[in-house]
Every structure is written in structure tokens, then in C-alpha cells.
Design a protein around this motif. Structure first.
Motif, PDB file in Angstrom:
ATOM      1  N   ASP A  68     -25.447 -68.232  51.672  1.00 58.29           N
ATOM      2  CA  ASP A  68     -25.801 -66.977  52.348  1.00 58.29           C
ATOM      3  C   ASP A  68     -24.558 -66.346  52.964  1.00 58.29           C
ATOM      4  O   ASP A  68     -24.386 -65.110  52.939  1.00 58.29           O
ATOM      5  CB  ASP A  68     -26.846 -67.244  53.434  1.00 58.29           C
ATOM      6  CG  ASP A  68     -28.126 -67.813  52.859  1.00 58.29           C
ATOM      7  OD1 ASP A  68     -28.796 -67.098  52.090  1.00 58.29           O
ATOM      8  OD2 ASP A  68     -28.455 -68.971  53.178  1.00 58.29           O
ATOM      9  N   ALA A  69     -23.673 -67.184  53.493  1.00 59.00           N
ATOM     10  CA  ALA A  69     -22.404 -66.686  54.024  1.00 59.00           C
ATOM     11  C   ALA A  69     -21.554 -66.105  52.898  1.00 59.00           C
ATOM     12  O   ALA A  69     -20.894 -65.070  53.056  1.00 59.00           O
ATOM     13  CB  ALA A  69     -21.655 -67.812  54.733  1.00 59.00           C
ATOM     14  N   ALA A  70     -21.603 -66.763  51.736  1.00 59.17           N
ATOM     15  CA  ALA A  70     -20.858 -66.262  50.575  1.00 59.17           C
ATOM     16  C   ALA A  70     -21.394 -64.909  50.125  1.00 59.17           C
ATOM     17  O   ALA A  70     -20.630 -63.985  49.818  1.00 59.17           O
ATOM     18  CB  ALA A  70     -20.938 -67.269  49.430  1.00 59.17           C
ATOM     19  N   VAL A  71     -22.720 -64.782  50.094  1.00 60.73           N
ATOM     20  CA  VAL A  71     -23.327 -63.513  49.694  1.00 60.73           C
ATOM     21  C   VAL A  71     -22.952 -62.412  50.689  1.00 60.73           C
ATOM     22  O   VAL A  71     -22.741 -61.260  50.295  1.00 60.73           O
ATOM     23  CB  VAL A  71     -24.862 -63.650  49.583  1.00 60.73           C
ATOM     24  CG1 VAL A  71     -25.514 -62.283  49.382  1.00 60.73           C
ATOM     25  CG2 VAL A  71     -25.225 -64.569  48.422  1.00 60.73           C
ATOM     26  N   SER A  72     -22.838 -62.760  51.959  1.00 61.04           N
ATOM     27  CA  SER A  72     -22.437 -61.748  52.952  1.00 61.04           C
ATOM     28  C   SER A  72     -21.055 -61.199  52.624  1.00 61.04           C
ATOM     29  O   SER A  72     -20.808 -59.994  52.754  1.00 61.04           O
ATOM     30  CB  SER A  72     -22.461 -62.332  54.368  1.00 61.04           C
ATOM     31  OG  SER A  72     -21.321 -63.141  54.639  1.00 61.04           O
TER      32      SER A  72
END
Length: 206
Positions: free
Chosen positions: A147-151
Motif C-alpha cells: 500500500d505504501a508502494a502504491v502511494s
């Protein structure tokens, strides 16, 4: 009704219609808001969790800053559409004589400058948000690292999308100094954001 007050379906349906707003700039702002929301989520899933005590202070800062950025981007969704309306309104001004033509020309140019500045702010803030995407990747709950990567990816998209809007407006602006200044900033930001995303994603361990 403001764009931000519409349901997701209403917003998407309005975007799909035969109307130039909401357009790419508002979608860029929405991408930025989504990126910020994901950063906030990762921080929330980390704060107070066993095994992440050493990350507590960092993630509290990440949470606070991500929510500040989220609100900024939400505001930009309508601000970008409003700046476009400003350009359209300027083109509708009367041009029946030389005086009216001069006023119309100046108003159009000022509106185009404003319509360039708004998406640039979106891009600039989305790039800054990536600081917190990176911290979320490095220090956040590992179960939410994707999810941090997608951000980070959404923030990159917000930057590049917003800069497209800047560039198309610059092409119609006659102030060469204004254009040169923005072209330089746009070029630098385009290069930096791609490298920044690569660096952040290289730290993602799945």
C-alpha cells in the motif's frame, strides 16, 4: 455541487461526459489525495502495533503530514476545474473594439498563467508527499508495504499528470520569461519524480 462532494460514481460519470471538466488536473489531484490516504492508512496500521515501537514517532509524523496533504489535494480537485473555467470565461469576453480586445487578451493570458500554476502546485505537493511514501515503505507495517508502494506510484502519476496540464497551458502563454521559468521547473520535476519512484520501489520487499 463541488466535485469533492459527489459520490465516487458521480465523479467518474461526470468525468466521462462530453465536458472538459473535471479533467486531467482534477484527476491528478484525486491521485494525489489517494496517495496521501494510503500513506495515512499505512501509518495508522503501524502506530501502536507490537514490533514497531521504534517507528512510533516517525509514523505519527507521517500520519499527520499525510492527512495535511490529503486535504490539500482534495481542495485542488475543484481548484483545477475552477482555473479552467477561468480560462473559458476569459475567452467569452467581448471583442468588439480595440479596447475590449486588449482587455480580453490580457485576461486570457492571466487566466492561462493561473491555470498553469494550479496543476504545478498539485505536482509539487505530490512530489513532496513521496517523502512520506518512502518513510511508510521503510518504517511502516510490513503487511501494508504494498500500500505504501502504491502511494508512491499514485503520487508519481499525480506529478506527471499535473505537469501535462502545465505544459499545454504554457504553449498558449506569450510571457516568455514566465514560460521559460516554468518549463525549467517542469523538466526538473519530471526527471526527479521518475527517479524518486524507482528508488522508493527498490526498497519494497514482498
Amino acid at each position: 455541487m463541488l466535485l469533492v462532494d459527489k459520490s465516487v460514481r458521480e465523479f467518474i460519470d461526470q468525468t466521462s461526459q462530453n465536458c472538459p471538466v473535471p479533467g486531467g488536473g482534477s484527476i491528478a489531484a484525486l491521485s494525489g489525495a489517494s496517495a496521501a490516504a494510503l500513506v495515512s492508512m499505512v501509518a495508522s496500521l503501524t502506530i501502536g502495533k507490537k514490533g514497531y515501537e521504534d517507528s512510533e514517532v516517525t509514523m505519527k509524523e507521517v500520519y499527520e503530514q499525510a492527512n495535511i496533504y490529503k486535504e490539500k489535494f482534495i481542495g485542488y480537485i475543484d481548484a483545477d476545474s475552477e482555473s479552467f473555467h477561468g480560462v473559458m470565461d476569459a475567452f467569452k469576453l467581448p471583442k468588439n473594439n480595440d479596447e475590449e480586445k486588449a482587455i480580453r487578451k490580457e485576461t486570457i493570458q492571466n487566466a492561462l498563467k493561473h491555470a498553469s500554476e494550479t496543476p504545478y502546485k498539485i505536482a509539487e505537493n505530490a512530489y513532496r508527499l513521496m517523502d512520506y511514501s518512502e518513510k511508510a515503505v521503510e518504517h511502516g507495517n510490513k503487511n501494508a508495504v504494498t500500500d505504501a508502494a502504491v502511494s508512491a506510484m499514485m503520487a508519481r502519476s499525480a506529478v506527471l499528470s499535473a505537469l501535462c496540464n502545465v505544459k499545454i497551458n504554457l504553449s498558449s502563454i506569450n510571457d516568455s520569461e514566465f514560460v521559460a521559468t516554468f518549463e525549467k521547473k517542469v523538466s526538473l520535476l519530471e526527471t526527479n519524480v521518475v527517479e524518486r519512484e524507482k528508488r522508493i520501489l527498490s526498497k519494497v520487499v514482498i
